[in-house]
Design an enzyme around this catalytic site. Structure first.
Site, PDB file in Angstrom:
ATOM      1  N   THR A  30       8.974  24.875  37.899  1.00  0.00           N
ATOM      2  CA  THR A  30       7.832  24.194  37.282  1.00  0.00           C
ATOM      3  C   THR A  30       8.305  23.028  36.418  1.00  0.00           C
ATOM      4  OG1 THR A  30       6.802  26.376  37.138  1.00  0.00           O
ATOM      5  CG2 THR A  30       5.699  24.588  35.974  1.00  0.00           C
TER       6      THR A  30
ATOM      7  N   SER B 250      13.304  25.040  27.299  1.00  0.00           N
ATOM      8  CA  SER B 250      12.054  25.169  26.558  1.00  0.00           C
ATOM      9  C   SER B 250      12.030  26.366  25.613  1.00  0.00           C
ATOM     10  CB  SER B 250      10.891  25.224  27.544  1.00  0.00           C
ATOM     11  OG  SER B 250       9.677  25.148  26.876  1.00  0.00           O
ATOM     12  N   HIS B 251      11.106  27.281  25.854  1.00  0.00           N
ATOM     13  CA  HIS B 251      10.892  28.406  24.939  1.00  0.00           C
ATOM     14  C   HIS B 251      11.801  29.589  25.246  1.00  0.00           C
ATOM     15  CE1 HIS B 251       8.647  28.515  28.575  1.00  0.00           C
ATOM     16  NE2 HIS B 251       8.644  29.831  28.496  1.00  0.00           N
TER      17      HIS B 251
ATOM     18  N   ASP C 292       7.726  24.870  20.250  1.00  0.00           N
ATOM     19  CA  ASP C 292       8.709  25.651  21.003  1.00  0.00           C
ATOM     20  C   ASP C 292      10.103  25.032  20.961  1.00  0.00           C
ATOM     21  OD1 ASP C 292       8.145  23.481  22.621  1.00  0.00           O
ATOM     22  OD2 ASP C 292       8.406  24.619  24.483  1.00  0.00           O
TER      23      ASP C 292
ATOM     24  N   ASP D 152      11.866  23.032  22.812  1.00  0.00           N
ATOM     25  CA  ASP D 152      12.066  21.604  23.077  1.00  0.00           C
ATOM     26  C   ASP D 152      10.940  20.726  22.526  1.00  0.00           C
ATOM     27  OD1 ASP D 152      10.348  22.698  25.025  1.00  0.00           O
ATOM     28  OD2 ASP D 152      10.805  21.100  26.444  1.00  0.00           O
TER      29      ASP D 152
ATOM     30  N   ASP E   5       7.616  20.594  23.023  1.00  0.00           N
ATOM     31  CA  ASP E   5       6.444  20.106  23.758  1.00  0.00           C
ATOM     32  C   ASP E   5       5.241  21.043  23.668  1.00  0.00           C
ATOM     33  OD1 ASP E   5       7.591  21.998  25.403  1.00  0.00           O
ATOM     34  OD2 ASP E   5       7.698  20.733  27.191  1.00  0.00           O
ATOM     35  N   ARG E   6       5.439  22.257  23.166  1.00  0.00           N
ATOM     36  CA  ARG E   6       4.292  23.175  23.041  1.00  0.00           C
ATOM     37  C   ARG E   6       3.804  23.238  21.612  1.00  0.00           C
ATOM     38  NH1 ARG E   6       5.059  28.366  26.963  1.00  0.00           N
ATOM     39  NH2 ARG E   6       5.887  27.199  28.727  1.00  0.00           N
TER      40      ARG E   6
ATOM     41  N   GLU F  64      -3.068  25.851  29.462  1.00  0.00           N
ATOM     42  CA  GLU F  64      -3.315  27.060  28.679  1.00  0.00           C
ATOM     43  C   GLU F  64      -2.046  27.587  28.011  1.00  0.00           C
ATOM     44  OE1 GLU F  64      -1.692  29.918  29.879  1.00  0.00           O
ATOM     45  OE2 GLU F  64      -0.931  28.617  31.481  1.00  0.00           O
ATOM     46  N   SER F  65      -0.888  27.148  28.513  1.00  0.00           N
ATOM     47  CA  SER F  65       0.392  27.649  28.024  1.00  0.00           C
ATOM     48  C   SER F  65       0.839  26.903  26.763  1.00  0.00           C
ATOM     49  CB  SER F  65       1.431  27.494  29.122  1.00  0.00           C
ATOM     50  OG  SER F  65       1.448  26.157  29.588  1.00  0.00           O
TER      51      SER F  65
ATOM     52  N   LYS G 202       3.891  16.938  27.531  1.00  0.00           N
ATOM     53  CA  LYS G 202       3.062  17.532  26.493  1.00  0.00           C
ATOM     54  C   LYS G 202       3.805  17.373  25.171  1.00  0.00           C
ATOM     55  CE  LYS G 202       4.418  22.291  27.801  1.00  0.00           C
ATOM     56  NZ  LYS G 202       5.193  22.143  29.049  1.00  0.00           N
TER      57      LYS G 202
HETATM   58  C1  VG1 Z   1       5.174  27.579  32.272  1.00  0.00           C
HETATM   59  C2  VG1 Z   1       3.727  27.302  31.934  1.00  0.00           C
HETATM   60  C3  VG1 Z   1       3.347  25.896  32.370  1.00  0.00           C
HETATM   61  C4  VG1 Z   1       4.294  24.892  31.713  1.00  0.00           C
HETATM   62  C5  VG1 Z   1       5.731  25.253  32.051  1.00  0.00           C
HETATM   63  C6  VG1 Z   1       6.729  24.375  31.334  1.00  0.00           C
HETATM   64  O1  VG1 Z   1       5.364  27.513  33.665  1.00  0.00           O
HETATM   65  O2  VG1 Z   1       2.886  28.253  32.530  1.00  0.00           O
HETATM   66  O3  VG1 Z   1       2.008  25.659  32.020  1.00  0.00           O
HETATM   67  O4  VG1 Z   1       4.025  23.594  32.162  1.00  0.00           O
HETATM   68  O5  VG1 Z   1       6.001  26.609  31.656  1.00  0.00           O
HETATM   69  O6  VG1 Z   1       6.544  24.410  29.951  1.00  0.00           O
HETATM   70  P1  VG1 Z   1       5.411  28.817  34.606  1.00  0.00           P
HETATM   71  O7  VG1 Z   1       5.726  28.303  35.973  1.00  0.00           O
HETATM   72  O8  VG1 Z   1       6.466  29.721  34.042  1.00  0.00           O
HETATM   73  O9  VG1 Z   1       4.069  29.445  34.515  1.00  0.00           O
HETATM   74  V1  VG1 Z   1       7.864  24.236  28.937  1.00  0.00           V
HETATM   75  O10 VG1 Z   1       7.308  24.162  27.410  1.00  0.00           O
HETATM   76  O11 VG1 Z   1       8.789  25.429  29.524  1.00  0.00           O
HETATM   77  O12 VG1 Z   1       8.676  22.802  29.468  1.00  0.00           O
HETATM   78 CO    CO Z   2       8.695  23.478  26.138  1.00  0.00          CO
END
Ligand code: VG1
Ligand code: CO
Length: 543
Positions: A18, A113-114, A277, A279, A281-282, A364-365, A376
């Site tokens: 993703t 990310s997180h 989070d 990085d 972006d959340r 939603e995440s 984001k």
């Molecule tokens: C998750 C979230 C998605 C978001 C992605 C990257 O992906 O559901 O909405 O864009 O993480 O966010 P997945 O495929 O695990 O559902 V981040 O803050 O990790 O760059």
């Molecule tokens: Co992130």
């Protein structure tokens, strides 16, 4: 300094998910693993000779080593200049801004990310294109194809660059500029939001807490909130970033941001709380004893955009990922704006923003953002909320409740089953697909099913099609149950179940979301056979 051409063999597991390639640090540390991915990227992105590349990461374990390797490979492959954040630090939205501002060819962002960080935890890398956004699927597919046939990579034989020193350094024929990680991003925020009004709010006794979760937003939040906006020292919690994020899980939700949640649900809670989070972006937005769902947050930001400096002139349209609740759709409708529904992942918003179709986007995440960058943006969302609070002078809860009164409430929750067996996870989704032909017209969770499908998206700008983006059970009253497999995990599979039901009646707006969605939650378990398949009787995380 000479360029070495090193022979290598392909790895078969470098398919970006993703949001880029995410693996355990130990995997990235395997001989040539990172190098193969970087060279494969350089091999497919086009002619960048003499151009600028942006490099930075969230500061997690292995960030510095990875950056030194990338710099030497960028020099050997012919980039003219690399901009890198001091100490190797750039939040994801800041990296997006630096790419745009400097008209760079692209950027490499190092983050998982997180996900937790440290020698036994996760690392990640993704490529962003010249608009500052994540590479679209066509590019990530080409990168993956290249990783399967790579046989050599190029790297400059040279010493390391002093990443902690702001300044310009030479690496072969390439220049490396180590830049302040925060400055340009902070200036961008100042241009979008009414800093004097927020300053006045914070000076007038309005109390807030921001939890940086020991991750990348620490330096950004300290400079912006406690520096530029004059918030009292201590407003930013866990602001000292560390390579293992303090041993925590920097995911801003009610489960993992517990330090902040304890304060916001405790005695003498401040008016406003927020977290970001790993990085940056959340974002999670909280009021005094009040949680704003990310889907509602997007809708509230859109409905109040006219109160915020950078958006006062009007917004072009709104986009949300498919699993995100339809709360924003109602706002778009009332404002006469187009609303787009895209697959999960920020990369799908890029074309819509570049084409001028949308200004605000959300997932939603815990992701919200706008066309100021192409990622984001956690701190952006926090500042947007602060700007609204400074203008409306109401509590967070009052603003959201008024919003529900006007537009109705979309009860919403996501249930994650993490670390389940991959084949059991696929089977659970297949069970729903198998039932799809018979479900329409039948009763489920006290509602009539209207359609079942696998979500597919045709990009309205370039016509590209993305299929299998989530199995949907849609009801006649607008309720939805969606099943999806995560594309960001590094071990096993994660099943996400997204649940939504709409309530227009304001006298029924004060239920707990889990209670309001109880029948839907039960139905989701029944049609997927999830419990039996996974042996789990409850989700790992509920958001
Ligand atoms: C998750 C979230 C998605 C978001 C992605 C990257 O992906 O559901 O909405 O864009 O993480 O966010 P997945 O495929 O695990 O559902 V981040 O803050 O990790 O760059
Ligand atoms: Co992130």
């Amino acid at each position: 300094m000479s360029v070495s051409i090193v022979s290598t063999r392909p790895f078969d597991d470098q398919k970006p998910g993703t949001s880029g390639l995410r693996k355990k640090v130990k995997v990235f540390q395997r001989l040539n693993y990172l190098e193969n991915f970087v060279q494969s990227t350089f091999d497919v992105i086009g002619d960048f000779a003499g151009q600028t590349l942006v490099v930075g990461g969230d500061g997690r374990y292995f960030n510095r080593e990875a950056i030194q390797i990338i710099l030497k490979m960028a020099a050997a492959n012919g980039f003219g200049r690399v901009l890198v954040g001091q100490g190797g630090i750039l939040s994801t939205p800041a990296a997006s801004h630096i790419i745009r501002k400097n008209k760079a060819f692209g950027g490499l962002i190092l983050s998982a990310s997180h996900n937790p960080a440290g020698p036994d935890e996760d690392f990640g890398i993704k490529y962003n294109i010249s608009n500052g956004g994540p590479a679209p699927e066509g590019v990530t597919e080409a990168m993956f194809a290249r990783t399967l046939e790579i046989s050599e990579y190029k790297i400059l034989q040279a010493g390391n660059i002093p990443l902690d020193t702001v300044g310009t350094f030479q690496l072969g024929e390439m220049q490396v500029e180590v830049i302040d990680s925060v400055h340009d991003y902070a200036e961008l925020m100042k241009s979008l939001f009414d800093f004097p009004a927020i300053r006045e709010l914070l000076a007038g006794g309005f109390a807030m807490k921001f939890d940086a979760m020991h991750a990348v937003t620490g330096p950004y939040a300290l400079r912006i909130f406690e520096g530029m906006l004059g918030a009292p020292l201590g407003t930013v919690m866990n602001g000292a970033a560390s390579e293992d994020f303090g041993g925590g899980h920097p995911d801003p939700n009610l489960t993992y941001a517990h330090d902040l949640v304890d304060i916001m649900y405790g005695e003498y809670a401040p008016e406003f709380g927020a977290a970001s989070d790993g990085d940056g972006d959340r974002n999670m937005i909280l009021g005094n004893h009040f949680f704003v769902t990310p889907s509602d947050s997007l809708a509230v930001l859109a409905a109040n955009a006219d109160k915020v400096k950078g958006y006062r002139g009007g917004i072009a349209g709104i986009a949300r990922s498919m699993p995100t609740s339809a709360a924003a759709d109602r706002v778009a409708e009332s404002m006469g704006l187009d609303c787009y529904e895209t697959p999960t992942g920020w990369k799908f918003f890029g074309n819509l923003m570049d084409d001028g179709r949308v200004t605000l986007c959300g997932e939603e995440s815990f992701g919200t953002g706008s066309n100021h960058v192409r990622e984001k943006d956690g701190l952006w969302a926090v500042l947007f909320w602060l700007n609204i609070l400074a203008v409306r002078k109401q509590s967070v809860a009052a603003i959201v409740q008024e919003h529900w009164k006007r537009f109705g409430r979309n009860y919403y929750s996501r249930h994650d089953y993490e670390g389940v067996d991959s084949s059991a996870a696929s089977r659970a989704l297949q069970n729903v697909r198998d039932k799809s032909p018979e479900l329409p017209g039948t009763q489920l969770a006290g509602r009539t099913v209207s359609t079942c499908d696998d979500f597919a998206y045709t990009d309205p700008v370039d016509g590209s099609v993305s299929r299998n983006q989530g199995v949907r059970v849609l009801f006649e009253d607008g309720s939805r149950i969606i099943f999806r497999l995560s594309g960001t995990g590094t071990s096993g599979a994660t099943i996400r179940i997204y649940l939504e039901s709409y309530e227009a009646d304001a006298s029924k707006h004060d239920l707990d979301a889990q209670d309001a969605l109880a029948e839907m939650i039960h139905a989701a378990g029944e049609i997927s056979g999830l419990r039996k398949l996974t042996g789990r009787d409850a989700p790992t995380v509920i958001t």
